[in-house]
Structures are given as C-alpha cells and as structure tokens.
Design a protein around this motif. Structure first.
Motif, PDB file in Angstrom:
ATOM      1  N   PHE A  73       0.839  -1.192   0.000  1.00 48.55           N
ATOM      2  CA  PHE A  73       0.000   0.000   0.000  1.00 48.55           C
ATOM      3  C   PHE A  73       0.877   1.247   0.000  1.00 48.55           C
ATOM      4  CE2 PHE A  73      -3.083  -3.060   1.577  1.00 48.55           C
ATOM      5  CZ  PHE A  73      -4.230  -2.670   0.908  1.00 48.55           C
ATOM      6  N   ARG A  74       0.322   2.304  -0.586  1.00 54.55           N
ATOM      7  CA  ARG A  74       0.989   3.605  -0.605  1.00 54.55           C
ATOM      8  C   ARG A  74      -0.042   4.642  -0.177  1.00 54.55           C
ATOM      9  NH1 ARG A  74       1.785   7.553  -4.691  1.00 54.55           N
ATOM     10  NH2 ARG A  74       0.874   6.225  -6.309  1.00 54.55           N
ATOM     11  N   TYR A  75       0.147   5.159   1.025  1.00 50.92           N
ATOM     12  CA  TYR A  75      -0.788   6.158   1.561  1.00 50.92           C
ATOM     13  C   TYR A  75      -0.047   7.452   1.845  1.00 50.92           C
ATOM     14  CZ  TYR A  75      -3.677   8.811   4.721  1.00 50.92           C
ATOM     15  OH  TYR A  75      -4.385   9.838   5.297  1.00 50.92           O
ATOM     16  N   GLY A  76      -0.693   8.574   1.541  1.00 57.16           N
ATOM     17  CA  GLY A  76      -0.051   9.841   1.837  1.00 57.16           C
ATOM     18  C   GLY A  76      -1.029  10.999   1.793  1.00 57.16           C
ATOM     19  N   PHE A  77      -0.526  12.160   2.166  1.00 57.38           N
ATOM     20  CA  PHE A  77      -1.335  13.378   2.145  1.00 57.38           C
ATOM     21  C   PHE A  77      -0.416  14.588   2.110  1.00 57.38           C
ATOM     22  CE2 PHE A  77      -0.762  12.091   6.541  1.00 57.38           C
ATOM     23  CZ  PHE A  77      -0.335  13.250   7.174  1.00 57.38           C
ATOM     24  N   GLU A  78      -0.990  15.728   1.740  1.00 54.03           N
ATOM     25  CA  GLU A  78      -0.263  16.992   1.745  1.00 54.03           C
ATOM     26  C   GLU A  78      -1.039  18.019   2.559  1.00 54.03           C
ATOM     27  OE1 GLU A  78       0.612  18.366  -2.186  1.00 54.03           O
ATOM     28  OE2 GLU A  78       2.113  16.807  -2.540  1.00 54.03           O
ATOM     29  N   ILE A  79      -0.298  18.871   3.251  1.00 48.83           N
ATOM     30  CA  ILE A  79      -0.890  19.973   4.004  1.00 48.83           C
ATOM     31  C   ILE A  79      -0.363  21.276   3.423  1.00 48.83           C
ATOM     32  CG2 ILE A  79      -1.015  21.129   6.250  1.00 48.83           C
ATOM     33  CD1 ILE A  79      -0.648  18.392   7.549  1.00 48.83           C
ATOM     34  N   LYS A  80      -1.286  22.191   3.133  1.00 46.13           N
ATOM     35  CA  LYS A  80      -0.899  23.525   2.682  1.00 46.13           C
ATOM     36  C   LYS A  80      -1.851  24.535   3.298  1.00 46.13           C
ATOM     37  CE  LYS A  80       0.384  26.352  -1.253  1.00 46.13           C
ATOM     38  NZ  LYS A  80       0.600  26.428  -2.696  1.00 46.13           N
ATOM     39  N   ASN A  81      -1.273  25.612   3.841  1.00 50.20           N
ATOM     40  CA  ASN A  81      -2.065  26.654   4.504  1.00 50.20           C
ATOM     41  C   ASN A  81      -2.995  26.062   5.564  1.00 50.20           C
ATOM     42  OD1 ASN A  81      -0.892  28.663   2.894  1.00 50.20           O
ATOM     43  ND2 ASN A  81      -2.386  28.308   1.273  1.00 50.20           N
ATOM     44  N   ALA A  82      -2.464  25.090   6.294  1.00 45.90           N
ATOM     45  CA  ALA A  82      -3.143  24.493   7.457  1.00 45.90           C
ATOM     46  C   ALA A  82      -4.370  23.651   7.095  1.00 45.90           C
ATOM     47  CB  ALA A  82      -3.525  25.556   8.477  1.00 45.90           C
ATOM     48  N   ILE A  83      -4.549  23.305   5.818  1.00 49.09           N
ATOM     49  CA  ILE A  83      -5.608  22.364   5.455  1.00 49.09           C
ATOM     50  C   ILE A  83      -5.021  21.248   4.595  1.00 49.09           C
ATOM     51  CG2 ILE A  83      -7.405  24.137   5.546  1.00 49.09           C
ATOM     52  CD1 ILE A  83      -7.455  24.023   2.474  1.00 49.09           C
ATOM     53  N   ILE A  84      -5.759  20.155   4.466  1.00 52.93           N
ATOM     54  CA  ILE A  84      -5.287  19.022   3.682  1.00 52.93           C
ATOM     55  C   ILE A  84      -5.629  19.284   2.217  1.00 52.93           C
ATOM     56  CG2 ILE A  84      -5.570  16.557   3.257  1.00 52.93           C
ATOM     57  CD1 ILE A  84      -6.359  16.581   6.393  1.00 52.93           C
ATOM     58  N   SER A  85      -4.589  19.477   1.415  1.00 53.75           N
ATOM     59  CA  SER A  85      -4.798  19.799   0.002  1.00 53.75           C
ATOM     60  C   SER A  85      -4.884  18.550  -0.861  1.00 53.75           C
ATOM     61  CB  SER A  85      -3.677  20.718  -0.501  1.00 53.75           C
ATOM     62  OG  SER A  85      -2.407  20.141  -0.255  1.00 53.75           O
ATOM     63  N   LYS A  86      -4.254  17.464  -0.427  1.00 54.66           N
ATOM     64  CA  LYS A  86      -4.297  16.199  -1.170  1.00 54.66           C
ATOM     65  C   LYS A  86      -4.255  15.029  -0.190  1.00 54.66           C
ATOM     66  CE  LYS A  86      -1.760  17.751  -5.295  1.00 54.66           C
ATOM     67  NZ  LYS A  86      -0.559  17.507  -6.141  1.00 54.66           N
ATOM     68  N   GLU A  87      -4.839  13.920  -0.593  1.00 53.37           N
ATOM     69  CA  GLU A  87      -4.767  12.675   0.181  1.00 53.37           C
ATOM     70  C   GLU A  87      -4.985  11.525  -0.798  1.00 53.37           C
ATOM     71  OE1 GLU A  87      -6.726  10.627   4.205  1.00 53.37           O
ATOM     72  OE2 GLU A  87      -7.620  12.442   3.324  1.00 53.37           O
ATOM     73  N   TRP A  88      -4.284  10.431  -0.585  1.00 50.61           N
ATOM     74  CA  TRP A  88      -4.383   9.341  -1.548  1.00 50.61           C
ATOM     75  C   TRP A  88      -4.084   7.986  -0.905  1.00 50.61           C
ATOM     76  CZ3 TRP A  88      -0.688  13.156  -1.534  1.00 50.61           C
ATOM     77  CH2 TRP A  88       0.626  12.771  -1.211  1.00 50.61           C
ATOM     78  N   LEU A  89      -4.645   6.952  -1.499  1.00 54.79           N
ATOM     79  CA  LEU A  89      -4.356   5.571  -1.099  1.00 54.79           C
ATOM     80  C   LEU A  89      -4.344   4.703  -2.345  1.00 54.79           C
ATOM     81  CD1 LEU A  89      -3.940   3.338   1.053  1.00 54.79           C
ATOM     82  CD2 LEU A  89      -6.436   3.095   1.112  1.00 54.79           C
ATOM     83  N   TYR A  90      -3.191   4.068  -2.575  1.00 54.18           N
ATOM     84  CA  TYR A  90      -3.031   3.123  -3.674  1.00 54.18           C
ATOM     85  C   TYR A  90      -2.565   1.794  -3.093  1.00 54.18           C
ATOM     86  CZ  TYR A  90      -3.139   7.164  -6.832  1.00 54.18           C
ATOM     87  OH  TYR A  90      -3.508   8.294  -7.501  1.00 54.18           O
ATOM     88  N   GLY A  91      -2.836   0.726  -3.808  1.00 48.64           N
ATOM     89  CA  GLY A  91      -2.375  -0.571  -3.320  1.00 48.64           C
ATOM     90  C   GLY A  91      -2.450  -1.636  -4.388  1.00 48.64           C
ATOM     91  N   SER A  92      -1.612  -2.652  -4.225  1.00 52.47           N
ATOM     92  CA  SER A  92      -1.632  -3.762  -5.163  1.00 52.47           C
ATOM     93  C   SER A  92      -0.734  -4.880  -4.660  1.00 52.47           C
ATOM     94  CB  SER A  92      -1.154  -3.310  -6.545  1.00 52.47           C
ATOM     95  OG  SER A  92      -1.185  -4.390  -7.454  1.00 52.47           O
ATOM     96  N   SER A  93      -1.017  -6.082  -5.154  1.00 49.86           N
ATOM     97  CA  SER A  93      -0.116  -7.206  -4.892  1.00 49.86           C
ATOM     98  C   SER A  93       1.023  -7.211  -5.904  1.00 49.86           C
ATOM     99  CB  SER A  93      -0.888  -8.532  -4.964  1.00 49.86           C
ATOM    100  OG  SER A  93      -1.586  -8.623  -6.189  1.00 49.86           O
ATOM    101  N   ASP A  94       0.947  -6.345  -6.899  1.00 52.93           N
ATOM    102  CA  ASP A  94       1.978  -6.236  -7.931  1.00 52.93           C
ATOM    103  C   ASP A  94       2.314  -4.751  -8.082  1.00 52.93           C
ATOM    104  OD1 ASP A  94       3.555  -6.115 -10.173  1.00 52.93           O
ATOM    105  OD2 ASP A  94       2.322  -7.481 -11.366  1.00 52.93           O
ATOM    106  N   VAL A  95       3.567  -4.405  -7.828  1.00 49.35           N
ATOM    107  CA  VAL A  95       3.950  -2.986  -7.857  1.00 49.35           C
ATOM    108  C   VAL A  95       3.776  -2.368  -9.235  1.00 49.35           C
ATOM    109  CG1 VAL A  95       5.547  -3.091  -5.916  1.00 49.35           C
ATOM    110  CG2 VAL A  95       6.364  -3.638  -8.207  1.00 49.35           C
ATOM    111  N   ASN A  96       3.713  -3.189 -10.272  1.00 50.78           N
ATOM    112  CA  ASN A  96       3.546  -2.676 -11.630  1.00 50.78           C
ATOM    113  C   ASN A  96       2.084  -2.455 -11.998  1.00 50.78           C
ATOM    114  OD1 ASN A  96       6.367  -2.763 -12.253  1.00 50.78           O
ATOM    115  ND2 ASN A  96       6.203  -4.975 -12.448  1.00 50.78           N
ATOM    116  N   GLU A  97       1.165  -2.874 -11.148  1.00 53.20           N
ATOM    117  CA  GLU A  97      -0.264  -2.713 -11.413  1.00 53.20           C
ATOM    118  C   GLU A  97      -0.952  -2.111 -10.195  1.00 53.20           C
ATOM    119  OE1 GLU A  97      -2.025  -6.337 -12.741  1.00 53.20           O
ATOM    120  OE2 GLU A  97      -0.563  -6.659 -14.318  1.00 53.20           O
ATOM    121  N   GLU A  98      -0.570  -0.904  -9.873  1.00 54.66           N
ATOM    122  CA  GLU A  98      -1.098  -0.219  -8.701  1.00 54.66           C
ATOM    123  C   GLU A  98      -2.545   0.209  -8.941  1.00 54.66           C
ATOM    124  OE1 GLU A  98       1.318   2.602  -5.712  1.00 54.66           O
ATOM    125  OE2 GLU A  98       0.704   3.567  -7.560  1.00 54.66           O
ATOM    126  N   LYS A  99      -3.403   0.019  -7.930  1.00 56.52           N
ATOM    127  CA  LYS A  99      -4.816   0.376  -8.040  1.00 56.52           C
ATOM    128  C   LYS A  99      -5.127   1.549  -7.113  1.00 56.52           C
ATOM    129  CE  LYS A  99      -6.137  -4.366  -9.145  1.00 56.52           C
ATOM    130  NZ  LYS A  99      -6.865  -5.582  -8.692  1.00 56.52           N
TER     131      LYS A  99
END
Length: 208
Positions: free
Chosen positions: A73-99
C-alpha cells in the motif's frame, strides 16, 4: 520473497536535521491517529514546516509505503495553509499494477469495490448537522473511526510506527522507563533509587 528492515537509526552532526526528521515522522503518525479529534494539528504542522526554509510556500508532503495483508500500500497526504490539500491511497499485490483506492484533490474519488464501506461514511458526513468531513481532518482517519475495515487496518499499521528521539521524545522515553520499572526486581529498583539520590539529594524514594 523479500525482507524489510524493521528499525532505522539516524545519526549525524548537530543541526543536521535529525530532530526534524523525527518530528516529521511523529507528526505523520499523529495526523493519522488524531486528525479528526485534534482540530489544530494541521495548523501546528503547517506552522512548523520542519524548518525547510527553501520550501516555505510549498505543501508539506507525507507518504508511507508498507506491506499489509500481502499487499503493498501507498498512503499519503499533503498539508498547505493548514488544510489538507491532497490525500491518496493506492495498493496492489503487484507494484507494476497499482490500483487507486481513493484520492482527494478538488473533490473525492473512491473505488467502492476496493474501499468498501467508505461511501457510508460520506453519506453520514453529508447528512450530519455538524461539519464531520473537515478540510483539516484526514479522510482515512474518519473512515477508520467509522469502522471501515481496511481504514482501521491501515491506521493501526501507521500507529505502530515509533520514533524515539533521545533529546525530544521525553513522553515516549518515560513510557519505556515505566515499563522497565514495572518489571524490575527489588534489587534493580534499589539501584535506581541510589542513582536518583546521586542526581538529586532531595529525592528520598519513589513509588509506582
């Protein structure tokens, strides 16, 4: 068939950034754990910027890549000006086919088949009188607190990260010290008491 290092030590000269890396890890974990409950946490992190002066107006970006249930899994987020500007979650059993499980940027995308139960949280948030889905709270934290199974597992995996800073992290060091004292023999406790008295003659005794 690969192994992961479970621990990492960071060392270097004074003022080389070790404590800032430690604070960044600790802030990431606290955001995932408490962003719904602690309304001021994004402001606190944004105001710190971890002293990255050259990037003073850029978002603060966090990302964690980890193994869970035999998936990467790949989870992350960004904060800008004290709010969350981006957030994401990707995952896969194969790193070449991320969902894509969900993304949050100028709106929210959820794959209902991959991130099952999350849409119910959205419906509850929309129907609530108060502002449940706040711009300073992580979507992952909200779904975890509403018992979305995958979100709970990911939140628990991130909460298992411990950062120990010998200078800064006194609360965590105290927890470790208390754990050792609880298991200590009488002889070990007496030795500890002698050490305390040598440090501060005003100390007579201590109790658990």
């Amino acid at each position: 068939n690969f192994r992961l290092l479970k621990s990492k030590a960071i060392y270097g000269g004074n003022a080389s950034g070790k404590s800032n890396i430690s604070r960044a890890f600790a802030s990431f974990v606290q955001m995932v754990e408490d962003s719904v409950a602690l309304e001021k946490i994004t402001s606190f992190i944004w105001n710190q910027r971890f002293l990255l002066g050259s990037q003073i107006d850029e978002p603060i970006s966090f990302q964690y890549i980890f193994l869970l249930n035999e998936q990467i899994f790949r989870y992350g987020f960004e904060i800008k000006n004290a709010i969350i500007s981006k957030e994401w979650l990707y995952g896969s059993s194969d790193v070449n086919e991320e969902k894509k499980y969900f993304t949050r940027e100028n709106g929210l995308f959820i794959d209902k088949n991959l991130f099952k139960g999350a849409e119910l949280y959205i419906e509850q948030a929309m129907d609530a009188e108060g502002e449940v889905f706040r711009p300073d709270a992580l979507f992952l934290t909200g779904t975890a607190l509403n018992n979305v199974k995958l979100a709970v597992e990911i939140r628990n995996a991130i909460k298992s990260i411990f950062t120990i800073d010998g200078i800064d992290d006194m609360e965590f060091m105290m927890k470790i010290a208390m754990r050792y004292l609880e298991k200590a023999t009488n002889t070990e406790r007496e030795s500890f008491k002698k050490l305390l008295k040598a440090i501060d003659p005003g100390i007579v005794d201590f109790e658990m």
